[in-house]
Design a protein around this motif. Sequence first.
Motif, PDB file in Angstrom:
ATOM      1  N   LEU A  56       0.838  -1.209   0.000  1.00 13.01           N
ATOM      2  CA  LEU A  56       0.000   0.000   0.000  1.00 13.01           C
ATOM      3  C   LEU A  56       0.865   1.248   0.000  1.00 13.01           C
ATOM      4  CD1 LEU A  56      -2.742  -1.108   2.562  1.00 13.01           C
ATOM      5  CD2 LEU A  56      -2.982  -0.938   0.082  1.00 13.01           C
ATOM      6  N   ARG A  57       1.958   1.247   0.771  1.00 12.85           N
ATOM      7  CA  ARG A  57       2.859   2.422   0.767  1.00 12.85           C
ATOM      8  C   ARG A  57       3.491   2.616  -0.611  1.00 12.85           C
ATOM      9  NH1 ARG A  57       4.407   0.422   5.875  1.00 12.85           N
ATOM     10  NH2 ARG A  57       6.251  -0.541   4.951  1.00 12.85           N
ATOM     11  N   ASP A  58       3.904   1.494  -1.223  1.00 12.54           N
ATOM     12  CA  ASP A  58       4.517   1.616  -2.548  1.00 12.54           C
ATOM     13  C   ASP A  58       3.513   2.158  -3.562  1.00 12.54           C
ATOM     14  OD1 ASP A  58       6.879   0.693  -1.579  1.00 12.54           O
ATOM     15  OD2 ASP A  58       6.607  -1.376  -2.266  1.00 12.54           O
ATOM     16  N   THR A  59       2.249   1.758  -3.449  1.00 14.03           N
ATOM     17  CA  THR A  59       1.216   2.278  -4.346  1.00 14.03           C
ATOM     18  C   THR A  59       1.010   3.769  -4.115  1.00 14.03           C
ATOM     19  OG1 THR A  59       0.149   0.122  -4.284  1.00 14.03           O
ATOM     20  CG2 THR A  59      -1.146   1.948  -5.147  1.00 14.03           C
ATOM     21  N   GLU A  60       0.976   4.164  -2.844  1.00 19.51           N
ATOM     22  CA  GLU A  60       0.752   5.578  -2.509  1.00 19.51           C
ATOM     23  C   GLU A  60       1.875   6.451  -3.037  1.00 19.51           C
ATOM     24  OE1 GLU A  60       0.277   8.340   1.511  1.00 19.51           O
ATOM     25  OE2 GLU A  60       0.373   6.160   1.665  1.00 19.51           O
ATOM     26  N   HIS A  61       3.099   5.936  -3.003  1.00 20.61           N
ATOM     27  CA  HIS A  61       4.245   6.716  -3.479  1.00 20.61           C
ATOM     28  C   HIS A  61       4.467   6.574  -4.977  1.00 20.61           C
ATOM     29  CE1 HIS A  61       5.903   6.355   0.873  1.00 20.61           C
ATOM     30  NE2 HIS A  61       5.011   7.351   0.750  1.00 20.61           N
ATOM     31  N   GLY A  62       3.598   5.803  -5.645  1.00 26.30           N
ATOM     32  CA  GLY A  62       3.689   5.683  -7.090  1.00 26.30           C
ATOM     33  C   GLY A  62       4.705   4.693  -7.593  1.00 26.30           C
ATOM     34  N   ARG A  63       5.241   3.902  -6.695  1.00 26.49           N
ATOM     35  CA  ARG A  63       6.248   2.941  -7.137  1.00 26.49           C
ATOM     36  C   ARG A  63       5.633   1.732  -7.841  1.00 26.49           C
ATOM     37  NH1 ARG A  63       9.079   4.748  -2.309  1.00 26.49           N
ATOM     38  NH2 ARG A  63       7.962   3.241  -1.002  1.00 26.49           N
ATOM     39  N   ILE A  64       4.383   1.423  -7.554  1.00 30.54           N
ATOM     40  CA  ILE A  64       3.676   0.366  -8.273  1.00 30.54           C
ATOM     41  C   ILE A  64       2.291   0.868  -8.637  1.00 30.54           C
ATOM     42  CG2 ILE A  64       4.931  -1.497  -7.116  1.00 30.54           C
ATOM     43  CD1 ILE A  64       2.552  -1.913  -5.336  1.00 30.54           C
ATOM     44  N   SER A  65       1.710   0.289  -9.660  1.00 27.72           N
ATOM     45  CA  SER A  65       0.391   0.696 -10.132  1.00 27.72           C
ATOM     46  C   SER A  65      -0.708   0.039  -9.308  1.00 27.72           C
ATOM     47  CB  SER A  65       0.223   0.312 -11.596  1.00 27.72           C
ATOM     48  OG  SER A  65       0.203  -1.106 -11.721  1.00 27.72           O
ATOM     49  N   PRO A  66      -1.935   0.596  -9.322  1.00 27.84           N
ATOM     50  CA  PRO A  66      -3.052  -0.049  -8.603  1.00 27.84           C
ATOM     51  C   PRO A  66      -3.309  -1.462  -9.100  1.00 27.84           C
ATOM     52  CG  PRO A  66      -3.601   2.226  -9.158  1.00 27.84           C
ATOM     53  CD  PRO A  66      -2.310   1.935  -9.848  1.00 27.84           C
ATOM     54  N   GLU A  67      -3.147  -1.688 -10.410  1.00 30.15           N
ATOM     55  CA  GLU A  67      -3.379  -3.045 -10.913  1.00 30.15           C
ATOM     56  C   GLU A  67      -2.362  -4.028 -10.325  1.00 30.15           C
ATOM     57  OE1 GLU A  67      -3.038  -0.328 -12.724  1.00 30.15           O
ATOM     58  OE2 GLU A  67      -5.119  -0.013 -13.417  1.00 30.15           O
ATOM     59  N   LEU A  68      -1.082  -3.626 -10.297  1.00 27.01           N
ATOM     60  CA  LEU A  68      -0.061  -4.485  -9.708  1.00 27.01           C
ATOM     61  C   LEU A  68      -0.288  -4.651  -8.219  1.00 27.01           C
ATOM     62  CD1 LEU A  68       2.491  -6.140  -9.951  1.00 27.01           C
ATOM     63  CD2 LEU A  68       3.841  -4.025  -9.715  1.00 27.01           C
ATOM     64  N   GLN A  69      -0.773  -3.584  -7.575  1.00 27.40           N
ATOM     65  CA  GLN A  69      -1.087  -3.673  -6.130  1.00 27.40           C
ATOM     66  C   GLN A  69      -2.083  -4.783  -5.884  1.00 27.40           C
ATOM     67  OE1 GLN A  69      -2.577  -0.193  -3.525  1.00 27.40           O
ATOM     68  NE2 GLN A  69      -4.423  -1.331  -4.041  1.00 27.40           N
ATOM     69  N   ARG A  70      -3.187  -4.819  -6.647  1.00 27.49           N
ATOM     70  CA  ARG A  70      -4.213  -5.845  -6.428  1.00 27.49           C
ATOM     71  C   ARG A  70      -3.628  -7.238  -6.661  1.00 27.49           C
ATOM     72  NH1 ARG A  70      -9.414  -6.360  -5.867  1.00 27.49           N
ATOM     73  NH2 ARG A  70      -9.739  -4.125  -5.979  1.00 27.49           N
ATOM     74  N   THR A  71      -2.812  -7.365  -7.712  1.00 21.88           N
ATOM     75  CA  THR A  71      -2.220  -8.668  -8.007  1.00 21.88           C
ATOM     76  C   THR A  71      -1.320  -9.128  -6.861  1.00 21.88           C
ATOM     77  OG1 THR A  71      -2.292  -8.224 -10.386  1.00 21.88           O
ATOM     78  CG2 THR A  71      -0.772  -9.937  -9.623  1.00 21.88           C
ATOM     79  N   LEU A  72      -0.482  -8.209  -6.354  1.00 23.26           N
ATOM     80  CA  LEU A  72       0.435  -8.575  -5.282  1.00 23.26           C
ATOM     81  C   LEU A  72      -0.315  -8.943  -3.999  1.00 23.26           C
ATOM     82  CD1 LEU A  72       3.228  -5.882  -5.778  1.00 23.26           C
ATOM     83  CD2 LEU A  72       3.325  -8.308  -6.357  1.00 23.26           C
ATOM     84  N   ILE A  73      -1.365  -8.182  -3.673  1.00 16.61           N
ATOM     85  CA  ILE A  73      -2.123  -8.480  -2.450  1.00 16.61           C
ATOM     86  C   ILE A  73      -2.845  -9.808  -2.590  1.00 16.61           C
ATOM     87  CG2 ILE A  73      -4.083  -7.736  -1.038  1.00 16.61           C
ATOM     88  CD1 ILE A  73      -3.204  -4.867  -1.488  1.00 16.61           C
ATOM     89  N   GLN A  74      -3.448 -10.054  -3.760  1.00 17.96           N
ATOM     90  CA  GLN A  74      -4.136 -11.332  -3.953  1.00 17.96           C
ATOM     91  C   GLN A  74      -3.162 -12.499  -3.860  1.00 17.96           C
ATOM     92  OE1 GLN A  74      -6.024 -10.656  -7.735  1.00 17.96           O
ATOM     93  NE2 GLN A  74      -7.930  -9.895  -6.823  1.00 17.96           N
ATOM     94  N   GLU A  75      -1.926 -12.300  -4.328  1.00 14.14           N
ATOM     95  CA  GLU A  75      -0.926 -13.359  -4.241  1.00 14.14           C
ATOM     96  C   GLU A  75      -0.579 -13.642  -2.771  1.00 14.14           C
ATOM     97  OE1 GLU A  75       1.580 -16.334  -5.209  1.00 14.14           O
ATOM     98  OE2 GLU A  75       0.158 -15.286  -6.513  1.00 14.14           O
ATOM     99  N   ARG A  76      -0.488 -12.568  -1.948  1.00 13.85           N
ATOM    100  CA  ARG A  76      -0.230 -12.766  -0.525  1.00 13.85           C
ATOM    101  C   ARG A  76      -1.367 -13.533   0.140  1.00 13.85           C
ATOM    102  NH1 ARG A  76       4.888 -12.282   0.972  1.00 13.85           N
ATOM    103  NH2 ARG A  76       3.979 -12.525   3.037  1.00 13.85           N
ATOM    104  N   VAL A  77      -2.606 -13.232  -0.239  1.00 11.79           N
ATOM    105  CA  VAL A  77      -3.756 -13.927   0.329  1.00 11.79           C
ATOM    106  C   VAL A  77      -3.715 -15.406  -0.048  1.00 11.79           C
ATOM    107  CG1 VAL A  77      -6.271 -14.105   0.309  1.00 11.79           C
ATOM    108  CG2 VAL A  77      -5.187 -11.863   0.418  1.00 11.79           C
ATOM    109  N   ARG A  78      -3.448 -15.702  -1.304  1.00 10.15           N
ATOM    110  CA  ARG A  78      -3.412 -17.097  -1.749  1.00 10.15           C
ATOM    111  C   ARG A  78      -2.284 -17.885  -1.083  1.00 10.15           C
ATOM    112  NH1 ARG A  78      -4.859 -14.790  -6.844  1.00 10.15           N
ATOM    113  NH2 ARG A  78      -2.644 -14.634  -7.398  1.00 10.15           N
ATOM    114  N   SER A  79      -1.174 -17.237  -0.772  1.00 11.95           N
ATOM    115  CA  SER A  79      -0.033 -17.937  -0.200  1.00 11.95           C
ATOM    116  C   SER A  79      -0.135 -18.112   1.313  1.00 11.95           C
ATOM    117  CB  SER A  79       1.265 -17.189  -0.533  1.00 11.95           C
ATOM    118  OG  SER A  79       1.286 -15.927   0.104  1.00 11.95           O
ATOM    119  N   THR A  80      -1.164 -17.535   1.924  1.00  8.64           N
ATOM    120  CA  THR A  80      -1.358 -17.668   3.377  1.00  8.64           C
ATOM    121  C   THR A  80      -2.502 -18.627   3.617  1.00  8.64           C
ATOM    122  OG1 THR A  80      -0.612 -15.390   3.657  1.00  8.64           O
ATOM    123  CG2 THR A  80      -1.716 -16.420   5.534  1.00  8.64           C
TER     124      THR A  80
END
Length: 636
Positions: free
Chosen positions: A75-99
């Motif tokens: 979320l911090r990286d998204t806020e600072h513009g280092r990653i896009s919202p689309e990549l943010q959703r993908t990364l978060i969903q990957e964390r959910v699936r891996s837990t």
Amino acid sequence: MALIADWMLRRVVPLGALFAAALLTTVALVLLDARRDAWGQATNSTSNLARALERDLSAEMRSIDLALVAIKAILRDTEHGRISPELQRTLIQERVRSTRYLESVAVLDANGDQIFDSRGEVPHGAPNLADRDYFTVHRDRMDVGFFVSRPFRSRRSNIWSLGFSRRLAYADGRFAGVVMGAVRLDQLEAAAFTGLQLGPQGALTVFRQDGVILARSPNEEGQLGRDLSASPVVRQALTVPAGQYVTVAAVDGVRRMYAHRRLRDAPLMINVAMAVDDIYAAWWRKALVIGSIAIILVAIAVGMALLLQRALARRRLMELAARESEAGFRLLSENSNDVVSRMDATGRRLYLSPASARIFGRPIEELLARSTLDDVVPEDASLVRGNLLRLQAGQREIITTYRITRPDGSIAWLEASARAIIDEENGAVTGMVAVVRDITERKSEEEKLASLARTDGLTGLANRRCFDETLAKEWRRAMRDRTPLSLLLLDIDHFKLFNDAFGHPAGDACLRHVAHEVQAAVRRPADLAVRYGGEEIVLLLPNTVGLGAAMVAEQVRAAIESLGITHAGSGGIDHVTVSVGVATAIPSADAEPESLLAAADAALYRAKRTGRNRVAVTSEPISRAVAAGWAPLADA
């Protein structure tokens, strides 16, 4: 002769009554011993189960917390513009699936409105969640950290869930909202509680450390979220991290034996309980059977005594029977397997029965000249000495289990039941009597059973419990000595296809052949081969550098390939092969033993991804492997 016959005639019935009393007393002592054994087994079972559940749930809670921390970083990286919202959703969903237990992740703003949902777009008009405790606790306090909510029904799916949350903050520290991971209670209970054997009235409860019930087996919705902080059970559990006690449950009024443990990485505790009635249920059935048999035997003995009383009228036959009976009793006494010992008030031996020479390995004359403690092994001497002092102080009876060293150097286990002889007039201890039994064979059988509990029944390798204990021990030893610790993780390629083609008996035979080759690679006493689960086998190699571990892995792989076990042929594989992942580390305080397994698992996954039937060595440092959050063992 006639006088003897008359004397026996008058006493045969009292002797029969004495025999009946002795038999009933013996049965009662046996049953009491069995009752103590039932309680001891239940104590060990609840303690071991609580420890295992605490270890598993601690690991899962740590995984959930790491996922939330990682999502905050995303979320911090998204806020600072280092990653896009689309990549943010993908990364978060990957964390959910891996837990393992996470159902979804939601992000709430400072007003409690949902601004992100890992399951999809936030629906229009989504309810405000500012009333949830996982939101209010972070809004009102900055120091909470990882928080576990009360059970709640999801407003979207109406399913009982738990919320795991962390605080979001602006750069200046102001409250910016929360990131919350939801875990379905039915999935948590199915994964963690299914298959537990606690008896018809047993219970397993997960509490928050403030006494709120989060989950319970058997599942009772009315108990979810109930605050039991005032109950004696929870008050006692809150005072110490782990313990066992017996009390009446506030939930249902059942008297149970409890074993509780706090989780290391979450504000939770586990309570494993077995009902006292369930613990003794099997004993009651045994007592009924044995007691019935004893009563029948007593009735038979009384009947025989009456018949004997009639027979004693024939005086000559009675005299002969009396002489034979006396001779038989003398033979039984002189050949008894137990030692009878008489001691004075200081513990000095005054008398020893004939069995003493056989059990202690010394002549009785020599034993009478020796102290009771002379033959006791040094490790048990303080125990025996303390029990003698308690008898001398007036304690009526003591039962002690200890070891002795015989003249030939062998060790024997003894069980002594000692009783103080007390002068009823002045209460002074005048002496002691002890009955000593050789229980070496029984101890040997117990040790064999303990060994079986640490061995996999199919392959003969060590089992998962043995591996967990050994890995933790070797990790600490390697960290202390600054020596390398290597781990090989082996998986049979396409084993599911093998089972589908040839059936599970053939699959079991294949596993045994593979296990035999892995065991053959164990060359040193400290090396350990383990059936980790399914078709996964682990080889733990203490004090082994990465190159040496890789060479062992290649030897094992080649040996299994050379077996030539016919495979199903699917995917171009004609014979059984294995893929091996190798990881080596010099342990340090900033890593856990599980990180070594995770690194080997990542290498195994790479070996399978690049073609199988090969050895892959991890190229990542162990600390980086942990940060990467590798998934569980690769699927065959």
